[in-house]
Design an enzyme around this catalytic site. Structure first.
Site, PDB file in Angstrom:
ATOM      1  N   GLY A   8       0.719  -1.270   0.133  1.00  0.00           N
ATOM      2  CA  GLY A   8      -0.034  -0.068   0.002  1.00  0.00           C
ATOM      3  C   GLY A   8       0.849   1.275  -0.136  1.00  0.00           C
ATOM      4  N   SER A  10       1.366   3.154  -2.218  1.00  0.00           N
ATOM      5  CA  SER A  10       0.693   3.939  -3.254  1.00  0.00           C
ATOM      6  C   SER A  10      -0.129   4.951  -2.403  1.00  0.00           C
ATOM      7  CB  SER A  10       0.014   3.381  -4.324  1.00  0.00           C
ATOM      8  OG  SER A  10      -0.838   2.165  -3.806  1.00  0.00           O
ATOM      9  N   ASP A  59      -2.343  -7.687  -6.135  1.00  0.00           N
ATOM     10  CA  ASP A  59      -3.369  -7.727  -5.174  1.00  0.00           C
ATOM     11  C   ASP A  59      -3.058  -8.605  -3.974  1.00  0.00           C
ATOM     12  OD1 ASP A  59      -5.736  -8.045  -3.688  1.00  0.00           O
ATOM     13  OD2 ASP A  59      -6.954  -7.987  -5.566  1.00  0.00           O
ATOM     14  N   VAL A  60      -2.916  -8.173  -2.606  1.00  0.00           N
ATOM     15  CA  VAL A  60      -2.493  -8.925  -1.523  1.00  0.00           C
ATOM     16  C   VAL A  60      -3.512  -9.945  -1.267  1.00  0.00           C
ATOM     17  CG1 VAL A  60      -1.111  -7.040  -0.564  1.00  0.00           C
ATOM     18  CG2 VAL A  60      -3.625  -7.387   0.121  1.00  0.00           C
ATOM     19  N   ASN A  85       1.002  -2.528   5.445  1.00  0.00           N
ATOM     20  CA  ASN A  85       0.063  -1.170   5.396  1.00  0.00           C
ATOM     21  C   ASN A  85      -1.013  -1.346   4.488  1.00  0.00           C
ATOM     22  OD1 ASN A  85      -0.226   1.809   5.684  1.00  0.00           O
ATOM     23  ND2 ASN A  85       0.202   1.595   3.396  1.00  0.00           N
ATOM     24  N   SER A 137      -5.173  -0.315  13.420  1.00  0.00           N
ATOM     25  CA  SER A 137      -6.062   0.917  14.158  1.00  0.00           C
ATOM     26  C   SER A 137      -6.382   1.021  15.182  1.00  0.00           C
ATOM     27  CB  SER A 137      -7.233   1.044  12.799  1.00  0.00           C
ATOM     28  OG  SER A 137      -8.378   1.761  13.391  1.00  0.00           O
ATOM     29  N   TYR A 150     -13.755  -4.045  10.102  1.00  0.00           N
ATOM     30  CA  TYR A 150     -12.624  -3.628  10.106  1.00  0.00           C
ATOM     31  C   TYR A 150     -11.909  -3.672  11.412  1.00  0.00           C
ATOM     32  CZ  TYR A 150      -9.298   0.604   9.536  1.00  0.00           C
ATOM     33  OH  TYR A 150      -8.181   1.471   9.339  1.00  0.00           O
ATOM     34  N   ALA A 152     -12.651  -6.028  13.653  1.00  0.00           N
ATOM     35  CA  ALA A 152     -12.189  -7.656  13.713  1.00  0.00           C
ATOM     36  C   ALA A 152     -10.887  -7.723  13.054  1.00  0.00           C
ATOM     37  CB  ALA A 152     -13.262  -8.417  13.058  1.00  0.00           C
ATOM     38  N   LYS A 154      -8.298  -5.648  12.141  1.00  0.00           N
ATOM     39  CA  LYS A 154      -7.420  -5.000  12.793  1.00  0.00           C
ATOM     40  C   LYS A 154      -6.829  -5.804  14.037  1.00  0.00           C
ATOM     41  CE  LYS A 154      -6.503  -1.747   9.628  1.00  0.00           C
ATOM     42  NZ  LYS A 154      -5.296  -1.866   8.618  1.00  0.00           N
ATOM     43  N   ILE A 183      -5.931   9.947  11.022  1.00  0.00           N
ATOM     44  CA  ILE A 183      -4.754  10.218  10.242  1.00  0.00           C
ATOM     45  C   ILE A 183      -5.263  10.957   8.895  1.00  0.00           C
ATOM     46  CG2 ILE A 183      -2.420  10.072   8.944  1.00  0.00           C
ATOM     47  CD1 ILE A 183      -2.542   9.217  12.275  1.00  0.00           C
TER      48      ILE A 183
HETATM   49  P1  NDP Z   1      -5.127   4.692   1.404  1.00  0.00           P
HETATM   50  O1  NDP Z   1      -6.697   4.391   1.100  1.00  0.00           O
HETATM   51  O2  NDP Z   1      -4.699   6.088   1.176  1.00  0.00           O
HETATM   52  O3  NDP Z   1      -4.176   3.496   1.057  1.00  0.00           O
HETATM   53  C1  NDP Z   1      -4.546   2.024   0.961  1.00  0.00           C
HETATM   54  C2  NDP Z   1      -3.410   1.331   0.394  1.00  0.00           C
HETATM   55  O4  NDP Z   1      -3.839  -0.292   0.213  1.00  0.00           O
HETATM   56  C3  NDP Z   1      -3.313   1.712  -1.258  1.00  0.00           C
HETATM   57  O5  NDP Z   1      -1.991   1.850  -1.470  1.00  0.00           O
HETATM   58  C4  NDP Z   1      -4.056   0.483  -2.054  1.00  0.00           C
HETATM   59  O6  NDP Z   1      -3.316   0.204  -3.248  1.00  0.00           O
HETATM   60  C5  NDP Z   1      -3.727  -0.458  -0.952  1.00  0.00           C
HETATM   61  N1  NDP Z   1      -4.666  -1.516  -1.172  1.00  0.00           N
HETATM   62  C6  NDP Z   1      -6.033  -1.744  -1.001  1.00  0.00           C
HETATM   63  N2  NDP Z   1      -6.606  -2.686  -1.386  1.00  0.00           N
HETATM   64  C7  NDP Z   1      -5.631  -3.696  -1.726  1.00  0.00           C
HETATM   65  C8  NDP Z   1      -5.463  -4.791  -2.227  1.00  0.00           C
HETATM   66  N3  NDP Z   1      -6.359  -5.944  -2.317  1.00  0.00           N
HETATM   67  N4  NDP Z   1      -4.208  -5.513  -2.402  1.00  0.00           N
HETATM   68  C9  NDP Z   1      -3.210  -4.761  -2.257  1.00  0.00           C
HETATM   69  N5  NDP Z   1      -3.040  -3.361  -1.947  1.00  0.00           N
HETATM   70  C10 NDP Z   1      -4.266  -2.842  -1.661  1.00  0.00           C
HETATM   71  O7  NDP Z   1      -5.173   4.432   2.954  1.00  0.00           O
HETATM   72  P2  NDP Z   1      -4.436   5.120   4.173  1.00  0.00           P
HETATM   73  O8  NDP Z   1      -2.909   5.463   3.603  1.00  0.00           O
HETATM   74  O9  NDP Z   1      -5.102   5.949   5.061  1.00  0.00           O
HETATM   75  O10 NDP Z   1      -4.206   3.642   5.016  1.00  0.00           O
HETATM   76  C11 NDP Z   1      -2.929   3.032   5.200  1.00  0.00           C
HETATM   77  C12 NDP Z   1      -3.375   1.950   6.525  1.00  0.00           C
HETATM   78  O11 NDP Z   1      -3.387   2.337   7.697  1.00  0.00           O
HETATM   79  C13 NDP Z   1      -4.478   0.985   6.027  1.00  0.00           C
HETATM   80  O12 NDP Z   1      -4.348  -0.331   6.632  1.00  0.00           O
HETATM   81  C14 NDP Z   1      -5.511   1.571   7.077  1.00  0.00           C
HETATM   82  O13 NDP Z   1      -6.426   0.907   7.642  1.00  0.00           O
HETATM   83  C15 NDP Z   1      -4.492   2.205   8.219  1.00  0.00           C
HETATM   84  N6  NDP Z   1      -5.149   3.164   8.928  1.00  0.00           N
HETATM   85  C16 NDP Z   1      -5.418   4.366   8.440  1.00  0.00           C
HETATM   86  C17 NDP Z   1      -6.092   5.484   9.136  1.00  0.00           C
HETATM   87  C18 NDP Z   1      -6.440   6.700   8.635  1.00  0.00           C
HETATM   88  O14 NDP Z   1      -7.083   7.663   9.507  1.00  0.00           O
HETATM   89  N7  NDP Z   1      -6.161   7.195   7.362  1.00  0.00           N
HETATM   90  C19 NDP Z   1      -6.285   5.515  10.635  1.00  0.00           C
HETATM   91  C20 NDP Z   1      -5.951   4.089  11.093  1.00  0.00           C
HETATM   92  C21 NDP Z   1      -5.468   3.168  10.405  1.00  0.00           C
HETATM   93  P3  NDP Z   1      -3.951   0.885  -4.359  1.00  0.00           P
HETATM   94  O15 NDP Z   1      -4.482   2.099  -4.097  1.00  0.00           O
HETATM   95  O16 NDP Z   1      -2.894   1.039  -5.389  1.00  0.00           O
HETATM   96  O17 NDP Z   1      -5.169  -0.109  -4.956  1.00  0.00           O
END
Ligand code: NDP
Length: 239
Positions: A8, A10, A59-60, A85, A137, A150, A152, A154, A183
Site C-alpha cells: 500500500g 501508493s 493484489d494482496v 500497510n 488501527s 474493520y 475484527a 485489525k 490520520i
Molecule cells: P489509502 O486508502 O490511502 O491506501 C490504502 C492502500 O492499500 C493503497 O495503497 C491501496 O493500493 C492498498 N490496497 C487496498 N486494497 C489492496 C489490495 N487488495 N491489494 C493490495 N493493496 C491494496 O489508506 P491510508 O494510507 O489512509 O491507510 C493505510 C493503512 O493505515 C490502512 O491499513 C488503514 O487501515 C490504516 N489506518 C488508516 C487510518 C487513517 O485515518 N487514514 C487510521 C488507522 C489506520 P492501490 O491504491 O494501489 O489499489
C-alpha cells in the site's frame, strides 16, 4: 542498505513510510494494487532525493500472485523490513453489513497479512535480522461503530503479530503493530469532519502520515531491537 517492502505504498500513509525509510538509507519496494502510477511517482520522488526505490504491484488478496511477486523480489536479495500497510474499510452498521463488506475487509487486511508475510518469513529468518511492522488501527483496540469488520481484522492483526513475534524472537526479528487514530489521508477524508475530529481527538487535530512514518521508521531501525510483540498507538491521546 536493507531492502524494505511497504504494501500500500501508493496510499497516503504508505507513501510517507516509503519516503521515510528511503531517507534512512533503505532500498524501498513501493507496492501498489490498482494505483501503480502513484507508486511510480513515489519511486521517482525518492530517486530524485538521492534514494533507492522500485515499484511493484499485486493484489494482496491473491495468494498465488502475491507469492510469485515476492519470489521475484527475493531473487534480487533478501527483504529484511516488511511494512504491512495495505488496508481498506467498508463501513456499515452491523445489521446492514453485507457479506461482501465483511469478506473484502478481512481479505485485504488479514488474509493479505498472511499472503505477504508468510512467504517472507523463512528467508528473513535465514538472514537473522528482520522487522515486521503491521499498520492496524485504534478501532482494533477499542472497537468502533460501523466497523465490526474493520476492527475484527485489525484486532486479529494484533494477535497474529504477538504470536509471530514469539516464533521469531530468537532469530533477530521483531514483529509489532502500529495502531493509528485519525490520520489525514484520502481514506479518512470522507469519514471525519473538523468538528468531529475536535470532539474525538484530545489533540484536536488529525495526525499526519509523516508522524506515523516516523514511528514505523524507529521500529524498522536497529534501535528498536528489544521491542517486539507490541501494539503501539499513535492517536493524539484518544485512548
Ligand atoms: P489509502 O486508502 O490511502 O491506501 C490504502 C492502500 O492499500 C493503497 O495503497 C491501496 O493500493 C492498498 N490496497 C487496498 N486494497 C489492496 C489490495 N487488495 N491489494 C493490495 N493493496 C491494496 O489508506 P491510508 O494510507 O489512509 O491507510 C493505510 C493503512 O493505515 C490502512 O491499513 C488503514 O487501515 C490504516 N489506518 C488508516 C487510518 C487513517 O485515518 N487514514 C487510521 C488507522 C489506520 P492501490 O491504491 O494501489 O489499489
Amino acid at each position: 542498505m536493507k531492502r524494505a517492502l511497504v504494501t500500500g505504498g501508493s496510499g497516503g500513509i504508505g507513501a510517507a513510510i516509503c519516503r521515510r525509510l528511503a531517507a534512512d538509507g533503505h532500498h524501498v519496494i513501493v507496492h501498489a494494487n490498482r494505483s501503480i502510477g502513484k507508486a511510480e511517482a513515489v519511486v521517482a520522488e525518492i530517486i530524485a532525493a538521492g534514494g533507492s526505490a522500485e515499484a511493484v504491484s499485486f493484489d494482496v488478496t491473491e495468494r498465488a500472485a502475491a507469492a510469485t511477486a515476492i519470489e521475484e523480489l527475493l531473487a534480487a536479495g533478501p527483504i529484511q523490513i516488511l511494512v504491512n500497510n495495505a488496508g481498506i474499510h467498508a463501513d456499515a452498521v452491523f445489521p446492514g453489513m453485507s457479506g461482501e463488506q465483511w469478506d473484502s475487509v478481512l481479505d485485504v487486511s488479514l488474509n493479505g497479512f498472511f499472503n505477504v508475510t508468510q512467504p517472507l518469513t523463512l528467508p528473513m529468518i535465514r538472514t537473522r535480522w528482520g522487522r515486521i511492522i503491521t499498520i492496524s488501527s485504534v478501532a482494533g483496540i477499542t472497537g468502533n461503530r460501523g466497523q465490526v469488520n474493520y476492527s475484527a481484522a485489525k484486532g486479529a492483526l494484533h494477535a497474529a503479530s504477538k504470536s509471530l513475534a514469539l516464533e521469531v524472537a530468537s532469530r533477530g526479528i521483531t514483529v509489532n503493530a502500529v495502531a493509528p487514530g485519525v490520520i489525514a489521508t484520502e481514506m479518512s477524508e470522507g469519514a471525519f469532519d473538523a468538528e468531529t475530529i475536535k470532539k474525538i481527538v484530545p489533540m484536536q487535530r488529525a495526525g499526519k502520515a509523516e508522524e506515523v512514518a516516523d514511528l514505523v521508521a524507529f521500529l524498522a531501525s536497529e534501535k528498536s531491537a528489544y521491542i517486539s510483540g507490541q501494539v503501539i498507538s499513535i492517536n493524539g491521546g484518544m485512548i
